[in-house]
Write a protein that holds these residues in place. Sequence first.
Motif, short mmCIF file in Angstrom:
data_model
loop_
_atom_site.label_atom_id
_atom_site.label_comp_id
_atom_site.label_asym_id
_atom_site.label_seq_id
_atom_site.Cartn_x
_atom_site.Cartn_y
_atom_site.Cartn_z
N ALA A 117 106.29 56.89 -0.02
CA ALA A 117 107.60 57.24 0.55
C ALA A 117 108.50 56.01 0.59
O ALA A 117 108.08 54.93 0.99
N GLN A 118 109.73 56.23 0.21
CA GLN A 118 110.63 55.11 -0.06
C GLN A 118 112.05 55.66 0.01
O GLN A 118 112.27 56.83 -0.33
N CYS A 119 113.02 54.85 0.41
CA CYS A 119 114.39 55.39 0.37
C CYS A 119 114.85 55.43 -1.09
O CYS A 119 114.49 54.56 -1.89
N GLY A 253 104.75 71.71 -6.11
CA GLY A 253 106.08 71.15 -5.91
C GLY A 253 106.24 69.85 -6.68
O GLY A 253 105.29 69.05 -6.77
N THR A 254 107.42 69.69 -7.27
CA THR A 254 107.71 68.48 -8.03
C THR A 254 109.12 67.97 -7.69
O THR A 254 109.85 67.50 -8.54
N GLY A 255 109.49 68.11 -6.39
CA GLY A 255 110.79 67.60 -5.93
C GLY A 255 110.71 66.11 -5.62
O GLY A 255 109.76 65.42 -6.02
N ALA A 256 111.70 65.63 -4.86
CA ALA A 256 111.82 64.19 -4.60
C ALA A 256 110.60 63.62 -3.89
O ALA A 256 110.18 62.48 -4.15
N THR A 257 109.99 64.41 -3.00
CA THR A 257 108.79 63.94 -2.29
C THR A 257 107.62 63.81 -3.26
O THR A 257 106.94 62.77 -3.31
N ALA A 258 107.39 64.87 -4.04
CA ALA A 258 106.25 64.88 -4.96
C ALA A 258 106.35 63.73 -5.96
O ALA A 258 105.34 63.09 -6.28
N GLN A 276 103.91 72.85 -11.33
CA GLN A 276 105.36 72.64 -11.42
C GLN A 276 106.11 73.94 -11.70
O GLN A 276 105.75 74.71 -12.58
N ARG A 277 107.19 74.16 -10.93
CA ARG A 277 108.08 75.29 -11.24
C ARG A 277 109.33 74.76 -11.97
O ARG A 277 109.70 75.27 -13.00
N THR A 278 109.94 73.72 -11.39
CA THR A 278 111.11 73.12 -12.05
C THR A 278 110.92 71.60 -12.05
O THR A 278 110.64 71.02 -10.99
N PRO A 279 111.05 70.95 -13.21
CA PRO A 279 110.89 69.50 -13.20
C PRO A 279 112.07 68.81 -12.52
O PRO A 279 113.19 69.32 -12.55
N CYS A 390 122.34 69.04 -9.42
CA CYS A 390 121.89 70.36 -8.97
C CYS A 390 120.72 70.22 -8.00
O CYS A 390 120.48 71.08 -7.17
N LYS A 391 119.95 69.17 -8.20
CA LYS A 391 118.84 68.88 -7.29
C LYS A 391 118.96 67.41 -6.93
O LYS A 391 119.70 66.67 -7.59
N ARG A 392 118.25 66.99 -5.92
CA ARG A 392 118.27 65.59 -5.54
C ARG A 392 117.80 64.78 -6.76
O ARG A 392 116.67 64.95 -7.22
N GLY A 559 117.66 76.23 -5.91
CA GLY A 559 117.06 75.23 -5.02
C GLY A 559 117.78 75.31 -3.69
O GLY A 559 118.66 76.15 -3.51
N TYR A 560 117.44 74.43 -2.77
CA TYR A 560 118.06 74.56 -1.45
C TYR A 560 119.53 74.14 -1.46
O TYR A 560 120.27 74.49 -0.56
N TYR A 561 119.98 73.39 -2.49
CA TYR A 561 121.39 73.02 -2.56
C TYR A 561 122.28 74.26 -2.74
O TYR A 561 123.44 74.25 -2.36
P1 NDP Z 1 112.24 70.11 -2.36
O1 NDP Z 1 112.74 71.30 -1.64
O2 NDP Z 1 113.21 69.26 -3.04
O3 NDP Z 1 111.13 70.50 -3.42
C1 NDP Z 1 110.25 71.57 -3.21
C2 NDP Z 1 109.42 71.75 -4.45
O4 NDP Z 1 108.51 72.82 -4.27
C3 NDP Z 1 110.26 72.10 -5.67
O5 NDP Z 1 109.77 71.39 -6.76
C4 NDP Z 1 110.04 73.59 -5.79
O6 NDP Z 1 110.27 74.09 -7.09
C5 NDP Z 1 108.58 73.66 -5.43
N1 NDP Z 1 108.14 75.02 -5.12
C6 NDP Z 1 108.57 75.83 -4.13
N2 NDP Z 1 107.96 77.02 -4.19
C7 NDP Z 1 107.10 76.97 -5.23
C8 NDP Z 1 106.18 77.87 -5.80
N3 NDP Z 1 106.05 79.12 -5.30
N4 NDP Z 1 105.45 77.48 -6.86
C9 NDP Z 1 105.61 76.23 -7.35
N5 NDP Z 1 106.47 75.33 -6.87
C10 NDP Z 1 107.21 75.69 -5.82
O7 NDP Z 1 111.40 69.26 -1.25
P2 NDP Z 1 111.09 67.70 -1.20
O8 NDP Z 1 110.23 67.48 -0.02
O9 NDP Z 1 110.63 67.20 -2.51
O10 NDP Z 1 112.50 67.05 -0.95
C11 NDP Z 1 113.34 67.54 0.07
C12 NDP Z 1 114.49 66.59 0.27
O11 NDP Z 1 114.07 65.50 1.07
C13 NDP Z 1 115.03 65.92 -0.98
O12 NDP Z 1 115.88 66.74 -1.68
C14 NDP Z 1 115.74 64.73 -0.40
O13 NDP Z 1 116.99 65.07 0.09
C15 NDP Z 1 114.81 64.36 0.72
N6 NDP Z 1 113.92 63.29 0.27
C16 NDP Z 1 114.43 62.05 0.34
C17 NDP Z 1 113.69 61.01 -0.03
C18 NDP Z 1 114.26 59.68 0.12
O14 NDP Z 1 115.36 59.47 0.55
N7 NDP Z 1 113.52 58.72 -0.22
C19 NDP Z 1 112.34 61.15 -0.60
C20 NDP Z 1 111.89 62.51 -0.63
C21 NDP Z 1 112.67 63.53 -0.22
P3 NDP Z 1 111.77 74.52 -7.54
O15 NDP Z 1 112.49 73.25 -7.83
O16 NDP Z 1 111.57 75.38 -8.71
O17 NDP Z 1 112.38 75.26 -6.37
#
Ligand code: NDP
Length: 604
Positions: A117-119, A253-258, A276-279, A390-392, A559-561
């Motif tokens: 975890a990192q900013c 999940g493959t969002g910013a945390t992953a 992964q659902r969306t890279p 569109c995503k972070r 996405g949540y945006y």
């Molecule tokens: P996100 O909401 O960004 O990501 C959730 C992930 O879960 C997505 O990849 C999503 O896919 C996936 N997912 C959800 N449902 C399913 C499913 N049924 N099957 C497979 N995959 C699924 O959460 P994060 O915790 O990654 O990030 C949240 C926010 O926290 C970031 O946007 C950012 O604002 C903040 N953050 C900030 C950081 C920092 O400042 N350093 C670091 C990390 C996070 P899909 O995209 O298709 O919906």
Amino acid sequence: MADSQQYSIDTSHLDFDPNEMREKYTRERDKRIRKEGFGQYQATAGEFSNFIDDHYVEPGFTREPLFDEVDVVIIGGGFGGLLTGAHLREAGVKNIRVIDKAGDFGGTWYWNRYPGAQCDVESFVYMPLLEELDYIPSERYAHAPEILEHSKNIAKKYDLYKDTCFQTEVTEIRWDESISRWIIHTNRGDEMKAHFVAMSNGILTRPKLPGIPGIENFKGHTFHTSRWDYDYTGGSSAGELTNLKDKRVGIIGTGATAVQCIPHLGEAAKQLYVFQRTPSSVDVRKNAPTSPEWIKKLKPGWHQKRVENFNFSLTGGEPDKDLVGDGWTDVANAAKEMQRDKPSLSADQKKEALEIADLKKMQEIRDRVNTIVQDKKTAEALKAYYWQFCKRPCFHDEYLDTYNLSNVELVDTLGQGVERITETGVIVNGTEYELDCLIFATGFEVGGSYTGTSGYDVIGRDGAALSKKWDEGLATFHGMYSHGYPNCFFLGFTQTAVTANVTHMLNEQARHIAHVIAHGVNNGLSTIEASQEAEKEWIDIIEQHSGSAEQLYIKCTPGYYNNEGASGNRNGFFSGQFGGGPGKFFKILSDWRDEGSLKGLDIN
Ligand code: NDP
């Protein structure tokens, strides 16, 4: 994003067809739209409530309930609450109490301790009050423990630990007209009184789970990234997850945390499956230790100047120099370059320039995948086909390399998500992946009402619930106070201006709120309340731009945006924000303070 199918500005220099790319983006988006929208998720409640247990405190904490009175209660001990406390102290307010459900200050950084975890916004602009604390972050993108420590140091510097109630959840705040005080009810039996209340409940705070069929059946070990279980994995936020060496681990999940924790999982696990659902788009990070030479050159006032410069560059301004100059401002800078010396460009052509700059940037990011990931099919699956914001946007120098490890497999669900969870693993495209441990990197709840996500209601004059008032749509003056709720202040995304550098927004809000509260405390005022007229005027200003963010984001991959691709949700992430941009919003606030008459507030 322009609406026309063909571009009117020159696109001949591109080595791809922008129209084809736009169509590909639409196809990728459409295949991910799910009619359930936010309904596809499972709350961390009921049988899933253990997913939000606090692992960082000793169990069994108790204390006597409080019935005393303070000048100001701040709800939330993250950066918003800390900054409000700091500015209140600067303004001479002594009697402050912070309440937080966590066991310490830090907010996001208290909970999110996952490895890596990192900013992701530069720490020299993300970490607040650097000059006040005489502190320079040790690296350009500081890691979580350092940011958590900085939070605690802010609390120490401004003497906020005194009187703080940790491990305490507010259950309701209620205005008592007979004494002009708020009564704060909590899960600890408190009924404390406060003259003023400032609420900084946080923005992405409540972890959510996917509503995948069978999720309740998994018999292996499981947790959400925001409650990382180091007792199980071993190691720390710096990695070294040695207990995983004989474990088959899956992460959904493959969002910013992953993106930040997967390199550590890949390094440690016997076998890692990434579902992964969306890279994510993953650009270069180039983190580095802070240069002592650079520190020597800093002059007083450098911090606020850099914070403002970042915001200005990111929102289309042209400072003499883009001081931060990292991946956040690339697209904006490229668009400005395309528009330079072309005064005849129409507003639509300027939008096109921004779109082309974004298409080029994303192509560059996709090309980067090819240069790092050896397996062609995996590389293709890791390419993001949507606009960068569109995503972070993500930035990482080890994430993509992880997929070259022989123990790591990307399981691409082709935009459809995991099919089913069984007692022993995860099923995708009919194949079961057996797991010892399943980690949910599935993000946080968005889209409920303000009071719904904060977990308590605000009962104002005449017993009126804020949840009910705001069900009709957010209604505030300057995003920080609402008529009928005297002496009550909000921080966050409530008809204010959203910035990528959230601490900048929180600092400006906190400065403003502290100015008004200090005026009330220091002058012995009874009540300060947004007038009905001021609130109406502000709502009109907000509505002038209403829907502009939604219109932009509706073309994005879900996405949540963008409310998971659904339109018309007034409680969406970017709904109801000030459309003039953060710079203009902050100027409105400072001009208002300078004018001095507290215009728009009824004062008694
Ligand atoms: P996100 O909401 O960004 O990501 C959730 C992930 O879960 C997505 O990849 C999503 O896919 C996936 N997912 C959800 N449902 C399913 C499913 N049924 N099957 C497979 N995959 C699924 O959460 P994060 O915790 O990654 O990030 C949240 C926010 O926290 C970031 O946007 C950012 O604002 C903040 N953050 C900030 C950081 C920092 O400042 N350093 C670091 C990390 C996070 P899909 O995209 O298709 O919906």
